[in-house]
Design a protein around this motif. Sequence first.
Motif, mmCIF file in Angstrom:
data_model
loop_
_atom_site.group_PDB
_atom_site.id
_atom_site.type_symbol
_atom_site.label_atom_id
_atom_site.label_comp_id
_atom_site.label_asym_id
_atom_site.label_seq_id
_atom_site.Cartn_x
_atom_site.Cartn_y
_atom_site.Cartn_z
ATOM 1 N N THR A 226 0.830 -1.205 0.000
ATOM 2 C CA THR A 226 0.000 0.000 0.000
ATOM 3 C C THR A 226 0.861 1.250 0.000
ATOM 4 O O THR A 226 0.559 2.232 -0.696
ATOM 5 C CB THR A 226 -0.942 -0.015 1.215
ATOM 6 N N ARG A 227 1.940 1.242 0.749
ATOM 7 C CA ARG A 227 2.830 2.406 0.751
ATOM 8 C C ARG A 227 3.425 2.647 -0.631
ATOM 9 O O ARG A 227 3.566 3.789 -1.076
ATOM 10 C CB ARG A 227 3.939 2.229 1.791
ATOM 11 N N SER A 228 3.778 1.570 -1.330
ATOM 12 C CA SER A 228 4.355 1.736 -2.658
ATOM 13 C C SER A 228 3.328 2.276 -3.643
ATOM 14 O O SER A 228 3.666 3.061 -4.540
ATOM 15 C CB SER A 228 4.936 0.409 -3.170
ATOM 16 N N LEU A 229 2.068 1.901 -3.473
ATOM 17 C CA LEU A 229 1.017 2.459 -4.327
ATOM 18 C C LEU A 229 0.853 3.949 -4.061
ATOM 19 O O LEU A 229 0.627 4.735 -4.988
ATOM 20 C CB LEU A 229 -0.306 1.732 -4.096
ATOM 21 N N GLY A 230 0.953 4.346 -2.802
ATOM 22 C CA GLY A 230 0.875 5.768 -2.476
ATOM 23 C C GLY A 230 1.997 6.550 -3.128
ATOM 24 O O GLY A 230 1.784 7.659 -3.638
ATOM 25 N N ALA A 231 3.198 5.975 -3.123
ATOM 26 C CA ALA A 231 4.331 6.643 -3.755
ATOM 27 C C ALA A 231 4.142 6.721 -5.263
ATOM 28 O O ALA A 231 4.465 7.744 -5.893
ATOM 29 C CB ALA A 231 5.624 5.899 -3.416
ATOM 30 N N GLU A 232 3.625 5.667 -5.857
ATOM 31 C CA GLU A 232 3.357 5.672 -7.302
ATOM 32 C C GLU A 232 2.309 6.713 -7.652
ATOM 33 O O GLU A 232 2.431 7.443 -8.643
ATOM 34 C CB GLU A 232 2.896 4.278 -7.745
ATOM 35 N N ALA A 233 1.279 6.819 -6.833
ATOM 36 C CA ALA A 233 0.240 7.825 -7.065
ATOM 37 C C ALA A 233 0.836 9.232 -7.024
ATOM 38 O O ALA A 233 0.519 10.078 -7.874
ATOM 39 C CB ALA A 233 -0.866 7.685 -6.022
ATOM 40 N N ALA A 234 1.712 9.476 -6.051
ATOM 41 C CA ALA A 234 2.323 10.801 -5.926
ATOM 42 C C ALA A 234 3.138 11.148 -7.166
ATOM 43 O O ALA A 234 3.152 12.305 -7.612
ATOM 44 C CB ALA A 234 3.192 10.855 -4.674
ATOM 45 N N ARG A 235 3.808 10.155 -7.733
ATOM 46 C CA ARG A 235 4.606 10.416 -8.935
ATOM 47 C C ARG A 235 3.736 10.826 -10.119
ATOM 48 O O ARG A 235 4.204 11.484 -11.046
ATOM 49 C CB ARG A 235 5.435 9.172 -9.293
ATOM 50 N N HIS A 236 2.462 10.429 -10.093
ATOM 51 C CA HIS A 236 1.558 10.734 -11.201
ATOM 52 C C HIS A 236 0.572 11.848 -10.849
ATOM 53 O O HIS A 236 -0.363 12.102 -11.609
ATOM 54 C CB HIS A 236 0.801 9.470 -11.618
ATOM 55 N N GLY A 237 0.757 12.488 -9.713
ATOM 56 C CA GLY A 237 -0.118 13.589 -9.341
ATOM 57 C C GLY A 237 -1.496 13.165 -8.896
ATOM 58 O O GLY A 237 -2.444 13.954 -8.937
ATOM 59 N N VAL A 238 -1.642 11.914 -8.472
ATOM 60 C CA VAL A 238 -2.922 11.401 -7.968
ATOM 61 C C VAL A 238 -2.885 11.462 -6.442
ATOM 62 O O VAL A 238 -1.942 10.980 -5.812
ATOM 63 C CB VAL A 238 -3.169 9.955 -8.451
ATOM 64 N N ARG A 239 -3.904 12.058 -5.861
ATOM 65 C CA ARG A 239 -3.977 12.148 -4.404
ATOM 66 C C ARG A 239 -4.526 10.847 -3.835
ATOM 67 O O ARG A 239 -5.309 10.145 -4.487
ATOM 68 C CB ARG A 239 -4.882 13.309 -3.993
ATOM 69 N N THR A 240 -4.134 10.550 -2.598
ATOM 70 C CA THR A 240 -4.609 9.319 -1.965
ATOM 71 C C THR A 240 -5.096 9.596 -0.553
ATOM 72 O O THR A 240 -4.642 10.531 0.113
ATOM 73 C CB THR A 240 -3.490 8.254 -1.900
ATOM 74 N N LEU A 241 -6.032 8.765 -0.116
ATOM 75 C CA LEU A 241 -6.380 8.638 1.291
ATOM 76 C C LEU A 241 -5.911 7.244 1.670
ATOM 77 O O LEU A 241 -6.515 6.242 1.275
ATOM 78 C CB LEU A 241 -7.894 8.793 1.496
ATOM 79 N N ALA A 242 -4.793 7.180 2.403
ATOM 80 C CA ALA A 242 -4.090 5.911 2.540
ATOM 81 C C ALA A 242 -4.207 5.336 3.939
ATOM 82 O O ALA A 242 -4.106 6.047 4.934
ATOM 83 C CB ALA A 242 -2.619 6.092 2.176
ATOM 84 N N HIS A 243 -4.423 4.040 3.975
ATOM 85 C CA HIS A 243 -4.414 3.274 5.216
ATOM 86 C C HIS A 243 -3.426 2.137 5.006
ATOM 87 O O HIS A 243 -3.798 1.055 4.579
ATOM 88 C CB HIS A 243 -5.814 2.746 5.504
ATOM 89 N N ALA A 244 -2.145 2.421 5.275
ATOM 90 C CA ALA A 244 -1.107 1.439 4.999
ATOM 91 C C ALA A 244 -0.805 0.539 6.186
ATOM 92 O O ALA A 244 -0.335 -0.575 6.012
ATOM 93 C CB ALA A 244 0.176 2.143 4.557
ATOM 94 N N ASP A 245 -1.040 1.025 7.391
ATOM 95 C CA ASP A 245 -0.686 0.248 8.577
ATOM 96 C C ASP A 245 -1.737 0.446 9.659
ATOM 97 O O ASP A 245 -2.454 1.450 9.679
ATOM 98 C CB ASP A 245 0.679 0.683 9.122
ATOM 99 N N GLY A 246 -1.802 -0.505 10.555
ATOM 100 C CA GLY A 246 -2.753 -0.416 11.654
ATOM 101 C C GLY A 246 -2.132 -0.888 12.952
ATOM 102 O O GLY A 246 -0.917 -0.895 13.116
ATOM 103 N N GLY A 247 -2.980 -1.307 13.849
ATOM 104 C CA GLY A 247 -2.515 -1.815 15.131
ATOM 105 C C GLY A 247 -2.843 -0.886 16.274
ATOM 106 O O GLY A 247 -2.371 0.242 16.316
#
Length: 432
Positions: A226-247
Amino acid sequence: MVSSEATGEAPGGGDDQVQALVAECGRRARAASAGLTEAPDQVVDAALGAMAEHLVAAESRILAANQQDVEAAGAAGMSPALQDRLRLDAARLKGMADQLRLLAEAPFPARETPLRSLPGGLRLAERRRPVGVIGANFEARPNVTVDVASQLVKSRNAGVLRTGSAALTSAEALYRHAIAPGLRDVGLDPDLIQLLPDASRASAVALVRQTDLIPLVILRGSGDATRSLGAEAARHGVRTLAHADGGGVLYVDAAADLAVATRLLVAGLDRLGVCNRVNLLLVHRDLAGEAVPHFGSAMAELGVRASLPPHDHPVGYEWALDSGREATVTIAEVADLAEAVAIANTETSGLAATIVTEDRAAAERFIASAIGTGVFWNASTRLLDGFKLHGVPETGINVDHVPGPRGPVTFQDLYLRQYVVTPAGQSGGLPD
């Protein structure tokens, strides 16, 4: 929903084919979104109610599809905790239908709010506008298909949804037998919600590259993927609402009632494959000698293992998705409240933290210092959930440290703010 047969593309095909498939879903969703944007509130709510009715009526077909997913997951060696996340039954379907009905009854936020008068006889208002098309990539939990789709519809956003292969058969059944017919019943175009038929990693990457078609993507799931998808989105100018980790963190203070602490520990372990379960148990050193063995026994009765010092993993390591070891809680002794807060703030995802104490001053210090999305006093971290806190399903839990929606994200967060300036008396019902 665009089928791979309709586009002539096989699921898991080449990256170019998958990119084209996702783009086509985005175009279809965008083309269908106008009807939803213009729909009266009662039509939107009627669509949600119709989804609930179809969900109940199609119970046998949906459960049969889900059984295929569960059996395949078991044969592939998926852990029991993750199979529990994947599994649907009659009670869970009823709960999903009940949540849809409650969402239909939830009031819409005002589309336009007057702010103040400006010089020159002008009025300033703030208007809420849909994003347009929102993407969502989520874990193997079939109910999330309905949760996200319903939140998008309620917020008048179209959507492109992607789930993993483990839940795809269930998700397709939910779309075909509940979501699409519910929209169709009230005259809305089912194309406004798209479910990707491709569960490959390439489709997730393609989803966060659609800069013009899908400007915002909800990312659910835990870990590096999920973190890598967030980074990929940032490279393409796509904003994210990310939930990469929990606990969730449970801190047992020096002034804690051990009976209360035990109850909250047990309550936080009712489901092991969810993000807001108790993951890290911090115990004040003044109680550790008595409390740690007691907690270990309580956990053993639940079939949960205590990971005790010296740890061979980071203190905040998330166990929920560690297949085969998810029935684990890390236990650590801390010197005082300040150390507990420091660990919660720097060594964990910052999802949720609870203090167990009878000392109000200690609780207030903890609440003032903890920076996670949820902080609780003598209450379970399992409450960090959109439905439990807001009475409506969530699209996910955003743990980012930036302005905007944080914590459980619901339909009320999925909008764009627009300032409207008009001559006094000429703006959509604004007071003179």
